[in-house]
Write an enzyme that holds these catalytic residues in place. Sequence first.
Site, PDB file in Angstrom:
ATOM      1  CB  SER A  52      -0.942   0.007   1.209  1.00 46.02           C
ATOM      2  OG  SER A  52      -0.208   0.155   2.398  1.00 46.02           O
ATOM      3  CE  LYS A  81      -4.058   2.913   3.939  1.00 39.18           C
ATOM      4  NZ  LYS A  81      -3.434   1.652   4.466  1.00 39.18           N
TER       5      LYS A  81
END
Lengths: 208, 208
Positions: B128, B167
């Site tokens: 990710s 993130k």
Amino acid sequence: MPLTDKQQLMMDFIETYTIDRGFPPTIRDIQEGCKISSTSVVDYNLRILERGGLLKRSREISRGIELTRRKRSDSIQVPVLGPISAGNPLMVAPIDIRTLDSDDHVAVPEEIINQHREIVAFNVKGQSMINAHIDDGDVVILSLTREIADGDIVAAWLKTDDEITLKRYFKEGDQIRLQPENDEMEPIIVNAADVEIHGKVVYLMRGY
Amino acid sequence: MPLTDKQQLMMDFIETYTIDRGFPPTIRDIQEGCKISSTSVVDYNLRILERGGLLKRSREISRGIELTRRKRSDSIQVPVLGPISAGNPLMVAPIDIRTLDSDDHVAVPEEIINQHREIVAFNVKGQSMINAHIDDGDVVILSLTREIADGDIVAAWLKTDDEITLKRYFKEGDQIRLQPENDEMEPIIVNAADVEIHGKVVYLMRGY
DNA sequence: AGCAAACTAGATCAAACGTTCTATTCTTGT
DNA sequence: ACAAGAATAGAACGTTTGATCTAGTTTGCT
């Protein structure tokens, strides 16, 4: 063991003091630094911290306080030879990567080093290996070995050129293909005699 | 500056003593350890070593000796809590990242750790953050701090979910945008109350 | 409230420790 | 051999520093 505010403050103070000065504080240093009213209060809390295993005290010894951090091992300072893939001063003789000057060092845990005979670090310049997620500014650790396999990322010196670059290595017959990991760059295909492979990347470190 | 045998011996003694015990030796420790006949001889040579820049002394302070360039330093074993972004066992209470179990450790040079109060390591699972060149299998070092700035890469726990993910962090009014660095993934936008930010990435390590 | 345990205060003592002084011995160059 | 600097010895002094003691205060529990 739950720490009181004072004890936490003391732990922090001891740690920063030690890092700062190179030696641990005295009881009176802690007293002043943590605004504690009496040495006996410091002593009292040090005993608690010691009982809790957070530090070790050497009795009757000044500054005999050692924070028992997590298990320790050694780091070795590895010379950083970079930047790799930027132009190095022109060299005529075969480059011995071990003799290049370096004024910087990076600490590398012994565990990583021990698996290799001889290593150096390089500062990565540019984004020729970006698809391999090696970015500008990263530090790569090279193992100075001759045992190179297809697909390894290597430090290659093109004899016709005067720089060392990072590329993926593929042997194709008498020729060697040096493959950048960057869509905008073309592979370099050379005779094996025209290139020296100095080592392969075994570790990468990146600070933020 | 050329070192005499005695001075070299003293340097070695100071180094091993310090690593061993956690604090530097006294003048009398050096005297005994190096079989020197008088404290004044130790002092005499310490002054020379100090003038030569090999160590720094703090006057009138016990054990006030600090080697200026240690060729070795410590590594700390940091618990690896990963994999991050893979499902962790369901948790109901707020996750305290420090209490998560770990059976693995990674060695991190002290130089890197010292800049942060508290750190853990995470094994990165998935891609990710691939556009930020953080790949599956990398180990990221997190500083467990509340001081997060926009754009930092953070370990976030969505309370509605049961996993911790990596993130990029952006504060947008009352909401927080958690931005993956992957073209195929959408940002997660949540109320600040529904997410806990546990720390930010300060270092990355990758073995080959 | 009453009690015990935890914690704080301040002072004092003895040992640890850095500093300094003088005297002596060892090197080295001429 | 001689002088001059370098290095060593030993002792003495004063400060720093860990340990300890007594007394007081706060906290938590019933």
